[in-house]
Design a protein around this motif. Structure first.
Motif, mmCIF file in Angstrom:
data_model
loop_
_atom_site.group_PDB
_atom_site.id
_atom_site.type_symbol
_atom_site.label_atom_id
_atom_site.label_comp_id
_atom_site.label_asym_id
_atom_site.label_seq_id
_atom_site.Cartn_x
_atom_site.Cartn_y
_atom_site.Cartn_z
ATOM 1 N N ASP A 178 33.277 35.078 2.962
ATOM 2 C CA ASP A 178 32.572 36.016 3.845
ATOM 3 C C ASP A 178 31.499 36.842 3.129
ATOM 4 O O ASP A 178 31.090 37.883 3.639
ATOM 5 C CB ASP A 178 33.571 36.960 4.512
ATOM 6 C CG ASP A 178 34.374 37.791 3.506
ATOM 7 O OD1 ASP A 178 34.135 37.641 2.292
ATOM 8 O OD2 ASP A 178 35.239 38.574 3.941
ATOM 9 N N ALA A 199 34.203 34.011 9.704
ATOM 10 C CA ALA A 199 33.273 35.054 9.248
ATOM 11 C C ALA A 199 31.925 34.916 9.941
ATOM 12 O O ALA A 199 31.346 35.912 10.413
ATOM 13 C CB ALA A 199 33.104 34.989 7.736
ATOM 14 N N SER A 204 30.646 38.583 10.438
ATOM 15 C CA SER A 204 31.105 39.442 9.341
ATOM 16 C C SER A 204 30.704 38.952 7.960
ATOM 17 O O SER A 204 31.157 39.496 6.955
ATOM 18 C CB SER A 204 32.631 39.598 9.412
ATOM 19 O OG SER A 204 33.278 38.342 9.287
ATOM 20 N N PRO A 210 24.411 39.833 12.983
ATOM 21 C CA PRO A 210 25.635 39.215 13.505
ATOM 22 C C PRO A 210 25.449 37.872 14.205
ATOM 23 O O PRO A 210 26.425 37.157 14.411
ATOM 24 C CB PRO A 210 26.164 40.272 14.479
ATOM 25 C CG PRO A 210 24.956 41.051 14.890
ATOM 26 C CD PRO A 210 24.070 41.077 13.681
#
Length: 352
Positions: A178, A199, A204, A210
């Motif tokens: 991640d 992830a 994340s 995002p």
């Protein structure tokens, strides 16, 4: 592009609804290995997803997170029926190997003690390394799947130990990648690849917007940096580059392409008759007109045109307009006067 990154259309060890849309996003970024888990969608859903992955030109990956022998055998049968390229995960190789035998499927089971959902790894480094060595020695096992970040401790150190134990067979690192730091650690430890799913889908992955495309783009950038595949080259404005020098018949190096030099040169009047024993040359005129004299004819080359002079052919460039600006593409060994030599020879070229 590196094939180390495997995008998994999964969250928390389950294939997600709408995974086919995620496949399109990953494929558009040039990701060539895309996978799913054996849980989350029914057989028809997984078959449709697999078809979409193959239609996108990617290699298909199925990771088994069902950890009982019957479920793993069923997942292996599904992989065979669908024509999956790479089968990851699972703990019961004795149930899987008979199913995939003779089908050309690459199989990389989990190394170490794995339990729970999402899958977690346990055991000491020595225990996991020993299990990886045991598995990789089996006929039909192509490598191991390692949940290095799904266990407390030094994940990068564990990866390096497993890689050393089973080389030349590969290690795929799965679970909880991640951040760019994790990607760098995977590459430094010598793993052949890693999976990323939760992830990226949840947004994340550290340091990125995002949206899935941004998340995967950040992971791909981190991978390119870790592998040393980032280019420092930028655009070159030819007009500005030519304006930076005045002397004629003294080529400047504008760039290097493998064993070739791209050179910029200003021409005025006539050069010397000469030839190059082994080097071909390309003359691209960007300003003015060039007359290329050969023993059998003359060729006029206008701005926006180029001419190739093969090695061994005598020639004499003449500027019809002054200055005539030319881009040369030729091997780095090329000396401007070739076999003629003389006072107009330039052996130490400046760069722009």
């Amino acid at each position: 592009m590196s094939d180390r990154l495997i995008f998994m259309a999964t969250r928390n060890d389950a294939t997600v609804a709408g995974a086919e849309t995620l496949v399109e996003t990953a494929a558009a970024l040039g990701i060539r290995r895309i996978g799913f888990k054996d849980v989350g969608l029914d057989r028809n859903g997984l078959a449709a997803l697999h078809a979409r992955i193959k239609a996108a030109g990617a290699e298909s990956v199925l990771e088994m997170v069902s950890l009982d022998p019957a479920a793993e055998a069923a997942a292996a049968r599904l992989a065979v029926d669908l024509g999956v390229d790479l089968l990851l995960g699972g703990r019961h190789s004795d149930a899987v190997l008979p199913v995939i035998a003779g089908h050309g499927l690459r199989y990389m089971p989990f190394a170490g003690a794995v339990s729970g959902h999402p899958s977690m790894l346990s055991g000491s480094d020595d225990e996991i390394v020993a299990d990886a060595a045991r598995l990789s020695a089996m006929d039909g096992v192509s490598g191991v799947d390692l949940l290095a970040w799904r266990r407390p401790g030094d994940a990068a150190g564990l990866i390096a130990k497993v890689v050393a134990a089973i080389t030349p067979k590969p290690v795929i690192v799965a679970g909880s990648i991640d951040s760019p730091a994790a990607v760098t650690a995977v590459v430094a430890a010598g793993a052949a690849g890693f999976t990323i799913g939760t992830a990226a889908i949840e947004g994340s992955f550290a340091g990125a917007a995002p949206e899935l495309s941004a998340q995967l783009g950040a992971a791909l950038k981190a991978l390119a940096e870790a592998e040393g595949r980032i280019s420092a080259a930028g655009t070159v404005d030819l007009a500005r580059a030519f304006a930076g020098f005045d002397d004629c018949w003294s080529p400047r190096i504008g760039g290097r392409i493998n064993d070739m030099h791209l050179k910029l040169v200003k021409l005025s009047g006539a050069f010397v008759w000469h030839r190059h024993e082994v080097e071909d040359e390309l003359f691209l005129v960007t300003r003015g007109r060039l007359l290329m004299k050969f023993r059998d004819r003359d060729e006029e080359v206008a701005a926006g045109q180029f001419i190739i002079v093969p090695h061994g052919v005598e020639h004499c460039p003449v500027a019809l307009d002054e200055p005539c600006e030319v881009v040369l593409l030729e091997p780095a060994t090329t000396v401007n006067t070739g076999t003629a030599g003389g006072g107009r020879t330039v052996t130490h070229l400046k760069s722009i």
